[in-house]
Scaffold this active site. Structure first.
Site, PDB file in Angstrom:
ATOM      1  N   LYS A 179      11.258 -15.700 -12.375  1.00 22.30           N
ATOM      2  CA  LYS A 179       9.704 -15.717 -12.277  1.00 22.30           C
ATOM      3  C   LYS A 179      10.074 -17.356 -12.486  1.00 22.30           C
ATOM      4  CE  LYS A 179       6.376 -17.801 -13.591  1.00 22.30           C
ATOM      5  NZ  LYS A 179       5.923 -18.653 -12.940  1.00 22.30           N
ATOM      6  N   GLU A 254      14.473 -20.288 -25.646  1.00 20.89           N
ATOM      7  CA  GLU A 254      15.340 -20.771 -25.470  1.00 20.89           C
ATOM      8  C   GLU A 254      13.458 -22.394 -25.559  1.00 20.89           C
ATOM      9  OE1 GLU A 254      17.833 -22.079 -26.080  1.00 20.89           O
ATOM     10  OE2 GLU A 254      19.182 -20.373 -24.751  1.00 20.89           O
ATOM     11  N   CYS A 288      14.554 -30.257 -23.243  1.00 16.43           N
ATOM     12  CA  CYS A 288      14.624 -29.597 -25.103  1.00 16.43           C
ATOM     13  C   CYS A 288      15.086 -30.391 -25.616  1.00 16.43           C
ATOM     14  CB  CYS A 288      14.730 -28.272 -24.360  1.00 16.43           C
ATOM     15  SG  CYS A 288      16.026 -27.281 -24.145  1.00 16.43           S
ATOM     16  N   GLU A 385       7.762 -32.330 -30.215  1.00 18.78           N
ATOM     17  CA  GLU A 385       8.160 -32.663 -29.776  1.00 18.78           C
ATOM     18  C   GLU A 385       7.308 -33.917 -28.296  1.00 18.78           C
ATOM     19  OE1 GLU A 385       9.972 -29.679 -26.813  1.00 18.78           O
ATOM     20  OE2 GLU A 385      11.586 -30.488 -26.615  1.00 18.78           O
TER      21      GLU A 385
HETATM   22  P1  ADP Z   1       6.155 -26.138 -19.978  1.00 17.68           P
HETATM   23  O1  ADP Z   1       5.424 -26.899 -21.341  1.00 17.68           O
HETATM   24  O2  ADP Z   1       7.354 -27.247 -20.255  1.00 17.68           O
HETATM   25  O3  ADP Z   1       5.724 -26.075 -18.428  1.00 17.68           O
HETATM   26  P2  ADP Z   1       5.755 -23.582 -20.356  1.00 17.68           P
HETATM   27  O4  ADP Z   1       6.361 -22.880 -21.637  1.00 17.68           O
HETATM   28  O5  ADP Z   1       4.111 -23.917 -20.121  1.00 17.68           O
HETATM   29  O6  ADP Z   1       6.479 -25.052 -20.533  1.00 17.68           O
HETATM   30  O7  ADP Z   1       6.295 -23.241 -18.637  1.00 17.68           O
HETATM   31  C1  ADP Z   1       7.942 -22.187 -18.689  1.00 17.68           C
HETATM   32  C2  ADP Z   1       7.724 -21.234 -17.782  1.00 17.68           C
HETATM   33  O8  ADP Z   1       7.004 -19.811 -18.225  1.00 17.68           O
HETATM   34  C3  ADP Z   1       6.930 -21.398 -16.672  1.00 17.68           C
HETATM   35  O9  ADP Z   1       7.919 -20.713 -15.146  1.00 17.68           O
HETATM   36  C4  ADP Z   1       5.457 -21.219 -16.781  1.00 17.68           C
HETATM   37  O10 ADP Z   1       4.911 -21.137 -15.451  1.00 17.68           O
HETATM   38  C5  ADP Z   1       5.569 -20.052 -17.803  1.00 17.68           C
HETATM   39  N1  ADP Z   1       4.501 -19.347 -18.023  1.00 17.68           N
HETATM   40  C6  ADP Z   1       3.923 -20.472 -18.943  1.00 17.68           C
HETATM   41  N2  ADP Z   1       2.265 -19.274 -19.135  1.00 17.68           N
HETATM   42  C7  ADP Z   1       2.756 -18.185 -19.498  1.00 17.68           C
HETATM   43  C8  ADP Z   1       2.296 -17.030 -19.943  1.00 17.68           C
HETATM   44  N3  ADP Z   1       1.355 -16.533 -20.769  1.00 17.68           N
HETATM   45  N4  ADP Z   1       3.637 -15.898 -20.074  1.00 17.68           N
HETATM   46  C9  ADP Z   1       4.662 -16.064 -18.655  1.00 17.68           C
HETATM   47  N5  ADP Z   1       4.767 -16.973 -18.251  1.00 17.68           N
HETATM   48  C10 ADP Z   1       4.320 -18.032 -18.697  1.00 17.68           C
END
Ligand code: ADP
Length: 482
Positions: A179, A254, A288, A385
């Site tokens: 995803k 990560e 990161c 960060e």
């Molecule tokens: P950022 O703050 O860099 O956007 P996130 O951790 O929110 O970092 O997003 C990183 C990835 O995790 C993206 O692909 C996002 O769609 C996905 N993501 C966000 N929330 C969830 C969740 N509850 N479960 C699974 N994937 C998620």
């Protein structure tokens, strides 16, 4: 965008499941530099994620049964196709993510380099024979692919974070359901087009775009998925960790960092300035491993700040496709607000703005690259960060103090320091609590080295020969009665 691609068929709006393109494009993908929607992608959920996992489960025994050389050749072909299409892939990347085109080309190249590397590693998965403890037995350790793998990737490296997970998985004989980030799904889908052309069979690589939480839940909770690899925020990483407990999944995480960047009195200050620019302002500070807090020793403090600010104030800001631009827009409005919050907090604590400090005249999410001096060690920016183009420079007196400040963080991804004294170099490299240390360099990422963090920055390593181990299980076999 489509008109500017040499191969417009790389721009896909549907998801890729079980070797077919599925879903109705409805969710807009917006160019952060212009605010214009450049494409739409399918908004899928739990049902499609489950279908993808089932497809990956069916594909797994077939893919795993190929010889290592067969898998290696297919991966190698994927690498070659990516290189042949690098300009289109970079243009797609910049259009959805905002980074300067030269950086996007660099990302496509390193993204491809992971595939090239793991195509080679595919053929070097060796087991062991173990000296036996009883005469009538022989002991072996076999290495076998772990099974179906889930992968969830972020928007800051829409290409290389994918290849860094998918290529070791496929090399090991695993199949994948990925995803991508909702901000940047187009790079992922373009990679899938090339994977298909390279001969990666139906079901071995599936890309599901859409609603992150339900898709993530399926990947964590489905019993057929044996590993989940995630790059993103610590907050979401912890959700995935919790969700994976029920099926005791192996995880690769990560997560966030808070990299210290230390410049000692004996450092080559000009080299340190160059390193700080690369480490801090690459991808507009949205990596990161970006330097988050800069510590400069008393003796070189003023010289370092002055030289850094001179370089930063000369940076060209604009749309990533424009020639000479080194700073594009930030990913979204929240990103800008976070930078503003960190600046306001530091200034309240007595810091001074040397250059930048506010939203850029170009509007949208463009922000002036900023240098702050006289920042206090307890400022918010030293503990959170920033993920933006802000360099806060903190003064320090001696080595023990700076080590304590560097390690006073729940995170431990990357650290950097500039020094020439050999004893100090060793002491620092050993004392810093982080998974990676750059000594006299601001750029450490390469496919041949193990990338990853300690403490709350994550679990596991990506890249290098260690990277493929994440996707392998050890099976111990005792053959007795011989
Ligand atoms: P950022 O703050 O860099 O956007 P996130 O951790 O929110 O970092 O997003 C990183 C990835 O995790 C993206 O692909 C996002 O769609 C996905 N993501 C966000 N929330 C969830 C969740 N509850 N479960 C699974 N994937 C998620």
């Amino acid at each position: 965008l489509r008109d500017r691609l040499k191969d417009p068929s790389l721009l896909r709006e549907q998801s890729y499941i079980d070797g077919g393109w599925v879903g109705t494009p409805e969710f807009p993908v917006v160019n952060p530099a212009t605010g214009v929607a450049i494409a739409k992608v399918a908004q899928l959920g739990a049902a499609e994620a489950t279908r993808a996992v089932e497809a990956a489960s069916r594909a797994f025994p077939l893919w795993a049964r190929l010889t290592a050389k067969q898998r290696s050749n297919i991966l190698r072909k994927w690498f070659e196709l990516i290189i042949a299409n690098r300009e289109d892939l970079a243009l797609i990347l910049t259009s959805e993510q905002g980074k300067p085109l030269t950086e996007a080309l660099g990302e496509v190249d390193i993204g491809a380099a992971y595939i090239e590397f793991f195509a080679e590693e595919a053929r070097r998965v060796y087991g062991e024979t173990i000296p036996t403890q009883k005469p009538d037995a022989r002991l072996l350790a076999l290495k076998q692919p772990i099974g179906v793998c889930g992968a969830i990737t972020p928007w800051n490296f829409p290409n290389s974070m994918i290849t860094r997970k998918v290529s070791p998985a496929l090399a090991a004989g695993c199949t994948v359901v990925l995803k991508p980030a909702n901000e940047t799904p187009l790079s992922a889908l373009a990679l899938a087009v090339l994977a298909e052309r390279a001969g990666i069979p139906a079901g071995a690589l599936n890309i599901v775009t859409g609603d992150a939480p339900p898709i993530g839940k399926v990947l964590c909770e489905h019993p057929a998925v044996r590993f989940v690899g995630f790059t993103g925020s610590t907050e979401v990483g912890k959700i995935l960790y919790r969700q994976s407990a029920g099926t005791v999944k192996k995880l690769g995480l990560e997560l966030g960092g808070n990299a210290p960047f230390v410049v000692f009195d004996d450092a080559d200050v000009d080299a340190a300035v160059e390193g700080a620019i690369v480490s801090k302002y690459r991808n507009m500070g949205q990596t990161c491993v970006c330097a988050n807090r800069l510590y400069a020793q008393d003796g070189i403090y003023d010289a370092f700040v002055e030289k850094l600010a001179a370089k930063v104030s000369a940076m060209k800001i604009g749309e990533g496709t424009e020639a000479g631009v080194t700073q594009g827009p930030l990913i979204n409005a929240e990103a800008v607000e976070k930078v503003e919050r960190h600046i306001a907090d530091a200034v309240k604590g007595g810091a001074k703005i040397v250059t930048g400090g506010k939203r850029h005249a170009l509007g949208r999410t463009f922000f002036e690259p900023t240098v702050l001096r006289d920042v206090k060690a307890d400022a918010l920016v030293a503990h959170e960060e920033t993920f933006g183009p802000l360099a806060p420079v903190i003064r320090f007196k001696d080595e023990a103090d700076v080590i304590a400040m560097c390690n006073a963080s729940p995170f431990g991804l990357a650290s950097y320091f500039y020094a020439r004294d050999l004893g100090r170099v060793w002491r620092m490299a050993e004392a810093l609590e982080s998974g990676m240390v750059g000594v006299n360099t601001g750029l450490i990422t390469t496919e041949v080295a193990p990338f990853g963090g300690v403490k709350e920055s994550g679990l596991g390593r990506e890249g290098s020969h260690h990277g493929i181990e994440e996707y392998l299980e050890i099976k111990y076999v005792m053959m007795a009665g011989v």
